[in-house]
Structure formats: C-alpha cells, structure tokens
Design a protein around this motif. Structure first.
Motif, short mmCIF file in Angstrom:
data_model
loop_
_atom_site.label_atom_id
_atom_site.label_comp_id
_atom_site.label_asym_id
_atom_site.label_seq_id
_atom_site.Cartn_x
_atom_site.Cartn_y
_atom_site.Cartn_z
N PHE A 21 -1.06 6.09 6.03
CA PHE A 21 -2.40 6.29 4.44
C PHE A 21 -4.42 5.54 5.60
CE2 PHE A 21 1.77 4.51 3.56
CZ PHE A 21 2.48 5.73 3.04
N CYS A 22 -3.65 5.50 6.65
CA CYS A 22 -4.87 4.99 7.10
C CYS A 22 -5.33 5.99 8.45
CB CYS A 22 -4.61 3.76 6.78
SG CYS A 22 -4.26 2.68 5.59
N HIS A 23 -6.53 5.84 8.51
CA HIS A 23 -7.42 5.56 10.01
C HIS A 23 -7.96 4.36 10.72
CE1 HIS A 23 -9.55 6.99 13.69
NE2 HIS A 23 -10.63 6.22 13.10
N ILE A 24 -6.71 3.45 11.10
CA ILE A 24 -6.41 1.88 11.46
C ILE A 24 -7.52 2.03 12.66
CG2 ILE A 24 -5.76 0.22 12.13
CD1 ILE A 24 -3.28 1.83 10.84
N LEU A 25 -8.63 1.80 12.38
CA LEU A 25 -9.89 0.61 12.96
C LEU A 25 -8.87 -0.71 14.12
CD1 LEU A 25 -13.42 1.90 12.05
CD2 LEU A 25 -11.62 3.34 13.74
N THR A 26 -8.83 -0.74 15.04
CA THR A 26 -8.29 -2.30 15.74
C THR A 26 -8.92 -2.55 16.88
OG1 THR A 26 -6.12 -3.66 15.92
CG2 THR A 26 -5.96 -1.45 16.25
N ASP A 27 -8.39 -3.36 17.53
CA ASP A 27 -8.89 -3.75 19.25
C ASP A 27 -7.17 -4.49 19.20
OD1 ASP A 27 -8.56 -6.31 17.57
OD2 ASP A 27 -11.58 -5.70 17.75
N ASN A 28 -7.90 -5.13 20.85
CA ASN A 28 -7.17 -5.96 21.20
C ASN A 28 -7.61 -7.30 21.53
OD1 ASN A 28 -4.87 -3.70 22.27
ND2 ASN A 28 -6.07 -3.20 23.78
N LEU A 59 0.57 -1.05 0.62
CA LEU A 59 -0.25 -0.24 0.01
C LEU A 59 0.57 1.47 -0.22
CD1 LEU A 59 -2.71 0.62 0.40
CD2 LEU A 59 -3.10 1.15 2.51
N SER A 60 1.65 1.21 1.08
CA SER A 60 3.00 3.14 0.80
C SER A 60 3.18 2.74 -0.62
CB SER A 60 3.94 2.23 1.89
OG SER A 60 5.22 0.94 1.49
N LEU A 61 3.19 1.67 -1.24
CA LEU A 61 4.56 1.91 -3.35
C LEU A 61 3.20 2.74 -3.75
CD1 LEU A 61 6.01 -1.61 -3.09
CD2 LEU A 61 7.04 0.12 -2.62
N HIS A 62 1.60 2.21 -3.39
CA HIS A 62 1.13 3.41 -4.14
C HIS A 62 0.28 4.02 -4.02
CE1 HIS A 62 1.64 -0.95 -6.00
NE2 HIS A 62 0.25 -1.38 -5.29
N LYS A 63 -0.06 4.24 -2.43
CA LYS A 63 -0.64 5.28 -2.19
C LYS A 63 0.19 6.57 -1.51
CE LYS A 63 -4.65 5.13 1.11
NZ LYS A 63 -6.00 6.47 0.11
N ARG A 64 -0.36 7.63 -1.61
CA ARG A 64 0.64 8.97 -1.43
C ARG A 64 -0.02 9.30 0.25
NH1 ARG A 64 1.09 12.70 -6.26
NH2 ARG A 64 2.63 11.58 -7.77
N PRO A 65 0.45 9.76 0.96
CA PRO A 65 -0.38 10.07 2.52
C PRO A 65 -0.75 11.26 1.67
CG PRO A 65 2.12 9.76 2.65
CD PRO A 65 1.64 9.44 1.07
N LEU A 66 -2.54 11.11 3.46
CA LEU A 66 -3.14 12.09 2.35
C LEU A 66 -3.52 12.66 4.03
CD1 LEU A 66 -5.92 9.87 0.64
CD2 LEU A 66 -4.37 11.19 0.16
N GLN A 67 -4.26 13.96 3.56
CA GLN A 67 -5.02 14.45 4.29
C GLN A 67 -5.37 13.51 5.54
OE1 GLN A 67 -4.05 17.81 5.79
NE2 GLN A 67 -2.71 17.82 3.44
N PRO A 68 -5.60 14.18 7.26
CA PRO A 68 -6.15 13.44 7.70
C PRO A 68 -7.57 13.06 7.56
CG PRO A 68 -4.83 14.47 9.12
CD PRO A 68 -4.87 15.12 7.90
N SER A 69 -8.55 14.39 6.76
CA SER A 69 -9.89 14.68 6.74
C SER A 69 -10.19 13.37 5.63
CB SER A 69 -10.53 16.15 6.75
OG SER A 69 -10.23 16.42 5.69
N ARG A 70 -9.44 13.22 4.32
CA ARG A 70 -9.45 12.21 3.68
C ARG A 70 -8.83 11.39 3.48
NH1 ARG A 70 -6.88 14.60 -1.82
NH2 ARG A 70 -8.97 12.60 -2.37
N SER A 71 -8.52 10.73 4.80
CA SER A 71 -7.45 9.34 5.05
C SER A 71 -8.33 7.62 4.59
CB SER A 71 -6.54 8.78 6.13
OG SER A 71 -7.26 8.81 6.68
N LEU A 72 -7.80 6.77 4.47
CA LEU A 72 -8.22 5.93 4.10
C LEU A 72 -8.87 4.96 5.86
CD1 LEU A 72 -9.91 3.29 2.48
CD2 LEU A 72 -7.17 2.05 3.35
N ILE A 73 -10.18 4.82 5.74
CA ILE A 73 -10.54 4.12 7.42
C ILE A 73 -10.84 2.61 6.58
CG2 ILE A 73 -12.88 3.97 9.30
CD1 ILE A 73 -14.00 6.42 8.42
N LEU A 74 -9.86 2.13 8.23
CA LEU A 74 -9.24 0.73 7.43
C LEU A 74 -9.66 -0.22 8.86
CD1 LEU A 74 -7.62 -1.51 5.86
CD2 LEU A 74 -5.52 -0.80 6.94
#
Length: 643
Positions: free
Chosen positions: A622-629, A583-598
């Motif tokens: 590149f992403c706003h990550i939704l994760t858990d423990n 993903l880092s090879l394909h996608k440029r860092p975006l502004q937080p308001s436009r980042s991908l929700i993963l």
C-alpha cells in the motif's frame, strides 16, 4: 554460492554469474558494442559494477530494454553524500539521480585527490571524470582554493563548458586565507558571471567588501551586448565553448576608477582587501591579454548573501536602489541590526520597489521582535514572497518602522504576497501579532504560510479560517504549540482548501486527557478536506496513537492524501505493525505510481527487528516507504552521556 573449507576457515566461492560479470566489466571496451545482446536480467545485475563512463554510454541500451539506470545513480549519490537521509530529494520519486550524482562527482574530482576505492570511478583519470561530469553541473560550489585550477591551460576547456551550463554559483566560506591566487579566482568568477550563464549567486562571509561590490554591480539591469568584432583587426568571432570572448573593462572597477578606466585609459591598479587583511594588488587590465578588447557584463537575477550590519550599511543599502535586475534577494545575518540600520535598509528597499522596472519579488531579511511585518511589506507591496528571521530587539530599541494602521490611515494596501515565512530560532516568541494578522487579511493571493517558533498560534489559525478568499494551499507550523488550539485547528480544516499541512514539533497531544477524542475529530476533519494531498506530523510523539491515522483511508470517502510523514514520532515496531494491519483493512493495493509515500525515518524501529520486518511487509503493498537504519539505542546512549 558454495563454500569450501580452507585450512579451518570457510572461503566463499564466486558463482558463475559473478565471474561473468567481473569479466564483462574488465572487457567493456570490447563488449560495449554488443551489450544489447545481453538478457535484461543479466544487464541489470551488471549495471552496479560499471564505472560511470560505461554506465553513461549504455544508458540508451538499458532504456531500450524497458529499464532505467536511476537505481544505480541513486546508490552512487547516497555513497557520496552520507547525509542523504536528511535531504528532501529522497521523498521525490522523480528525482534526477544521475544529474545529482554527476554534479557531486565533478566537485569530488575537482577538490579531492583521494577518491577512495570506488568501483564507479575505477580506471578513470581525474581529467576523464571532469570531462564526463561537467555537462551536468548546474550549481558550482567554490569550497577551496583548488577551484583556481580551472584557470590553468589544462582545465580551461572545462571552464569553457562550465560557462554554458552553470546557472548558480555558490561562494562558500570553508577555507583559510588565500595567498597569491586571488587573480585566478577573479578570472574564474569573471568568466562565469560575465561570459557565462550564471544568474544566481550565493555568497559566504569570506570575500570582503571589494568583491561584494564587484559582484553586486551585476545586479543592475543591463542588456547583454554581442561582442563588437572587428574582422580587419584579426579578432575572431565566438564560435564555440573553446573560443574566448573579449573584455573591454577593468576586472574590478570601484570608486577609485573613473569612467575612462572602463575603457582602459586610466586607473591601472586597484586594491582588493580580504576579510583576513591580506591585501593583493593587481592591474585593472589583468584579464585583457586573456579576453581581448570587448566584453559583455553579467546579469545576476538572484542574490543570497551572508552579511554583517556593517556591510548592510556600507555595501547593500547604498547600492540597493540600483539593483533593478534582481528578482530574488536573500540577506542573512547572525548579529542584530540597530534600528537605524534596519530603517536604512527598508528605506532603500522602498526606493528600489518604487522605481519603474523593478523586478524584486522574493525577499528574505532579518528584523526584530518589535518590527511590524506589515510595515516591511508596505515598503515593498509588489513582493510575492517574503521571509523574515526574527531576532530579539537590541538594547534601547524603539522601532522606527510605523505601519499605516498605526497612523490610522484610511487607505488599505492590498499585497501581492503569495508566500510568507516568519521564523524565530530564539524560542517561542511574542511578536507584533497585529502586524502579522494584518498581512494575512490584506494578502488575498496568499497560498503558502510557514510560521516557526512564534506564539500564540490561535489568532493565526482563526484569521486563516475567517478569510473569505480560500487561496491558502500550504500551511507549515514548526515549533509552535498547538496543545491548546484543537478547536481552531478543526475550524480551519473545515473552512479551507489546504493541499499541504505540516505540524512539526507542535505538541499536538500534550494536553489531551483522552487523546482518542481529539484524534478522532482530527482524522474526520482531515478526511473531509478533499483537497488535502500531503500531511506531515513529525516530532509530535504520536507513538501508539499512530494507529488512529489508519482511519484516514477508511469508509466510503477515504482521504486522498498521497504523502504521510510520521517521522521522528517514537513509533515502536509493534505500533507500526498495528497501524499496518489496520491500513490493510481499509486501503486497497494501488498502482506504484499512485501509492502512498509513507515517511517513517528517525523512529526507533530497531528495538524489535522481527516485528519491524513484519510491519514493513504488511505496509509494502500500500505504500512507498521511506525508512532508514537509525540506531536509536546508540543515539540515546550518546545523548545521555553528554547530559
């Protein structure tokens, strides 16, 4: 933070900043007026240590410094609601965490005496918490007999505020038998429904037929009339939340009450029969001393009910044609209707929908496998939303509902339907597929389709792709096998304007000899769908194949997806790292308001903590990550132990 040895044990020594923060919290009553003098960084460190009163008071100061208290309210909500990971709000970046937290805290204060050692509730009395949070209560849940405290003189001001702010009332069935408090409960319901702003009601199964009847009379369309105040008699006009409106009719009118009883001239007593057979008698004019001689009548626009076949036959169906004020009606049952009960309900719906002025647009109900979907919709052609729960047919069921297509009628009805939800919790089942396909063809405005537990899927996908009017924006297939529908999936993607796609537990790769072949074509078709904004593929065991989805963002025309749900796919840390690297090879860092929700929740990322952290670091730009423990090892051990 320094450490010192104390008799063989190490003890932590508080830093100067921590000491200052603790002192500031203890003297907020003095420092409150000068809080704006604090540096923004120190103020941000202080916020998590304040109780909700001061957190609310200094909110404007925090905002003036370009910050927000939202992160604190979010942590409070997650502390209060341990199941927050399963709630859809966590995927909403603009969720109003303050309102959610305040509403939850109101219920905690109302129903729970032991609130635990919560710093955000420190030094606060129950009355203080209720008074602060009550203005944020949009949905009031009745979950125990303690709700009757709202009828007391002490909490009557709280009830008065609830009348103005509560729009939805949930009557949940979570308690044992009531004894001696039914009148207080009815008084509270009367205040909220008839004097308040409640327009939505959800009912459990513990309330009995009389209360159901009393509540459903508020589904009739009526105009609210201002109280007829006679100033010469000493009555006062309503001037504010603390002023009581006036009542003129019996609190629970029923078949035994004549019209004159509504004017207070007859029928002085009425029996309420509860589900547990504990009858309580009370006068029809119970509320007259509290409310006076004049009273408005409530108007329910949305009704959600748990019902039995008996209640469908004896309460809902007979009165349904008069519910002209309803916009939304959801009926839930766990037992199957007989053919006669279902036919009676559909006939009542048809009478309602054929009455001028009917507002019903959203309907949820149960049918059996043999019921034609188009026959239900033909009874209510003006519906814009229909949700059907599919049950197995009862013994000797012959299905008395007959659609027009079966009668070879030349007339083709055009449905106003925009949302259709058809689901079965009884395994993948065969239904009257022709009825479902007929609805899909005759609903030119259909924008959302959710199908769960139904098969086969290929006719549905083919029909959607062949529709000439490309209005479908959202498609969800849940527990529907797509293992043999790869061609149909690709054909649909090439002939649609979908914005939201969810294939949940669909065995996407189950019959693939070479998974890469299908995934390459699948990803290419998704990239070619320029309207697509959200893609959800939970519970498809993508595992190592997750790397292929990094190609969504490659090339000169990358996908415009803003939300990608890969939860519960057995993705290991090494798989995620490979996905992140690509993903880092394909996608440029975006502004937080436009980042991908993963969304990566419920994947066994705990198997290698170091690789997991590296993968997350790779994805964060590149992403706003939704994760858990999620503890996958313990979960698997628990699963094996009960097998």
């Amino acid at each position: 933070m320094a450490k010192v040895e104390t008799r063989g044990k190490s003890a932590s020594v508080e830093s100067l900043v921590q000491i200052c923060i603790k002192a500031a919290c203890q003297h907020m009553s003095v420092l409150e007026g000068r809080i704006a003098d604090l540096p923004a960084t120190l103020l941000k460190d202080l916020l998590p240590h304040l109780n909700i009163v001061y957190l609310d008071k200094i909110e404007s100061v925090v905002q003036s410094k370009g910050m927000s208290t939202s992160f604190v309210w979010e942590s409070i909500f997650k502390d209060l609601v341990k199941t927050w990971r399963c709630r859809p709000m966590v995927t909403q970046p603009n969720c109003d965490w303050k309102q959610r937290s305040m509403e939850r805290l109101f219920h905690v204060a109302l129903y729970t005496h032991n609130r635990g050692d919560k710093k955000y509730l420190s030094d606060l009395t129950e009355q203080t918490v209720l008074s602060l949070t009550v203005t944020h209560v949009q949905t009031l849940s009745v979950v125990s007999r303690k709700v009757c405290r709202l009828a007391s003189e002490e909490l009557k001001p709280i009830l008065s505020v609830l009348e103005t702010v509560v729009g939805c009332l949930k009557l949940l069935d979570r308690w044992g038998p009531w004894t001696g408090v039914e009148t207080d409960l009815l008084y509270i319901l009367h205040r909220l429904l008839d004097h308040g702003s409640v327009r939505e009601v959800e009912m459990g199964r513990c309330y009995g037929l009389d209360l159901q009847n009393w509540i459903t009379t508020r589904c009739r369309r009526t105009e609210r009339v201002a109280p007829n105040v006679n100033h010469n008699s000493g009555d006062l006009p309503v001037a504010g939340p603390s002023t009581e409106p006036h009542c003129s009719y019996a609190s629970v009118p029923g078949p035994q009450c004549s019209t004159s009883a509504m004017e207070g001239e007859a029928c002085k007593r009425r029996r309420i029969t509860w589900l547990w057979d504990m009858p309580t008698e009370f006068p029809c004019d119970t509320f007259l001393p509290k409310c006076g001689p004049v009273c408005p009548k409530g108007q329910i626009n949305s009704l959600d009910m748990q019902v039995t076949p008996f209640e469908i036959t004896n309460v809902v169906s007979p009165s349904l044609p008069s519910w002209l004020g309803l916009h939304t009606l959801h009926l839930h049952n766990e037992r199957l209707f007989k053919d006669a009960d279902l036919l009676l309900l559909v006939n009542s719906l048809q009478l309602l929908c054929s009455t001028p002025g009917c507002r019903l647009r959203d309907l949820a109900m149960a049918v059996n496998y043999l019921t034609p979907v188009d026959a239900v919709l033909e009874a209510c052609p003006s519906l814009t939303s229909l949700s059907l729960d599919i049950f197995p047919p009862s013994p000797r069921s012959c299905n008395k509902l007959v659609p027009r297509r079966a009668l070879k009628s030349a007339e083709i009805i055009v449905f106003a339907l925009e949302k259709l939800y058809v689901r079965s919790y009884h395994g993948k089942v065969l239904i009257d597929m022709e009825g479902l396909l007929s609805v899909l063809r005759q609903a030119p405005c259909l924008s959302s389709l959710h199908v769960s537990g139904i098969h086969p899927a290929s006719p549905i996908l083919t029909t959607l792709a062949d529709k000439t009017n490309k209005t479908l924006k959202s498609l969800t297939l849940d527990d529907v096998s797509l293992a043999s529908c790869h061609y149909e999936i690709l054909h649909l993607l090439e002939n649609s304007n979908l914005q939201d796609i969810c294939f949940k537990d669909c065995q996407l790769l189950e019959k693939c000899k070479l998974k890469e072949d299908f995934l390459a074509a699948f990803v290419t078709s998704l990239k070619g769908l320029s309207t697509l904004q959200s893609l959800a593929l939970p519970e498809n065991r993508l595992a190592k194949s997750v790397k292929d989805f990094a190609d969504l963002f490659s090339g000169h025309t990358p996908s415009r997806i803003v939300k990608l749900d890969l939860s519960s796919n057995y993705i290991l840390p090494a798989d995620l790292l490979e996905f992140g690297t690509l993903l880092s090879l394909h996608k440029r860092p975006l502004q937080p308001s436009r980042s991908l929700i993963l969304d990566l929740r419920l994947n066994p990322l705990d198997r290698d903590q170091d690789v997991k952290e590296e993968a997350l670091r790779t994805l964060m730009p590149f992403c706003h990550i939704l994760t858990d423990n999620w503890d996958s090892v313990s979960t698997m051990a628990d699963h094996i132990s009960v097998m």
